[in-house]
Scaffold this active site. Sequence first.
Site, short mmCIF file in Angstrom:
data_model
loop_
_atom_site.label_atom_id
_atom_site.label_comp_id
_atom_site.label_asym_id
_atom_site.label_seq_id
_atom_site.Cartn_x
_atom_site.Cartn_y
_atom_site.Cartn_z
N LYS A 1 44.74 50.07 42.20
CA LYS A 1 43.18 49.98 41.67
C LYS A 1 42.08 49.29 42.35
CE LYS A 1 40.16 47.81 38.96
NZ LYS A 1 39.30 48.03 39.10
N CYS B 1 33.24 37.01 51.34
CA CYS B 1 33.72 35.66 50.91
C CYS B 1 34.18 34.77 52.11
CB CYS B 1 36.20 35.90 49.88
SG CYS B 1 36.73 37.09 51.16
N GLU C 1 29.46 29.75 44.97
CA GLU C 1 29.36 31.42 45.66
C GLU C 1 28.08 32.00 45.14
OE1 GLU C 1 32.87 34.22 47.86
OE2 GLU C 1 32.61 33.93 45.85
#
Length: 499
Positions: A192, A302, A399
């Site tokens: 996906k 990230c 973050e």
Amino acid sequence: MITSMKPYRDALGLVNGQLLVDGAWSDSQSGETWTHLHPATGEDVAQFAVAGADDVDRAVRAARKAFDEGPWPRSRAKDRIKVLRRTADLVREHGDELLRLQALDNSVPLTFSTTYAMSMECVADIFDHHAGWIDKLGGETLPGFQGGDHMVLTLREPIGVVAAIVAWNAPLLLAAQKLAPALAAGCTVVLKPSELATFAVLRLVRLLEEAGLPEGVLNVVTGPGNPTGDALINHPMVDKISFTGSRETGRRVLAAANAGFKRVSLELGGKSPAIVFADADVYTAGAVTMGTVALGVSGQACIAQTRAIVHRDVYEEFLMVAMGMTSMINYGDPFDEETTASPLISAKQVERVLNYVDLGHQEGARLVCGGAKPDGPGNFVLPTIFADVNNDMRVAREEIFGPILCVVPFSDEEEAIRLANDTEYGLGATVYTNDVKRAMRMARGIRAGTIGVNGYQLEPHAPFGGYGQSGMGREGGRTAIEAYTEVKTVLIPTTDELM
């Protein structure tokens, strides 16, 4: 100057995306579609099918049948090697097309593909590297612990059906990091892609088909987390989930894996530090650190070094270099060779990042530059530096996923390690120093999955992953392919006596 994306779309011959189930491309059973809006212009680029629960069920059952009855898990090593090597060749051959499709997906500029980690050479190398493990992924022969009247063998076998879910910021790289080891191990996959970056991944899948992958081994379901992702991670016939994305979604994946006792690999967020000592090359440290935050994907990675922990003796010098890097930021058309940075992926993300700018002000950080949205269309935010940041501030701990660098001062090595480790995350870090002994002490002291010294690089043969809430497991290298296997123990008597 930002122009329309539609001429690029038409030149590439982009058509609406479909699902791949058991070797056949088709629309979803409901006929529902998702319209992709380009983040630099807001234009409709194209549509793709939204897989519902029934579509996902068909895809997983096709993968289950291909694993239980098909040839791929039982194929000869040389046959699997051939498919993965051919895929690598096709990726290199179609590299420009893949990068242009990716630019239509997430607006990452083509100029950024000169960096190895975002290049199609890296994607090809990932398939090549894991192809090399196929005929070397063996078990052990152990002596009988209780005597010599039996043999103990271990075998590594493919884990089964894998649900592979990738993020939007580097869709081709992330897809390769999951598909290459899973297929090399002999697994079957339901992939996906992110609903925010689908079309480049669909083209990569067609290249895998062209390379000779049997029908049903790789299936693709497109659509958002609800309904597509939820149906996939909760399907009882899935044996392993491999997910890259946000920490919040990672928690849902982990809950689904726990409920079904599925194996799981998670590559989640980060708040990675760059630690700069007084003896370092401050220009390189400032330029590279700010580059990871402001260039390319504009901090939407990230591993971006969004915390700079800088020795007080070179603190102002570092700030000047980092601020100077902002002059290299050119926003606009991702196909323009002058463009160096991407927009944020959505208007919602722009709002989130600007809210953190306001929060930094409220917490008492010093705004050095940026902190606003430039005039004109697109989801752009100016590169932003906050100085005099306390590690307790939310802008230093959470973050943000945008072009914001938080700069924290330190006085000695012990304080630097404490600050670096004072985080819920632990994905990566970079240490800038000319003292090799100090570099090794820091590498051992920092709790993170990858430590760079005077620079940082992704390598396809090296494990990549994080400590703490940065995830579980590793991608890359032998560690990655072993994560798609189960270990089986076989006991063989060598006498007629009972064991």
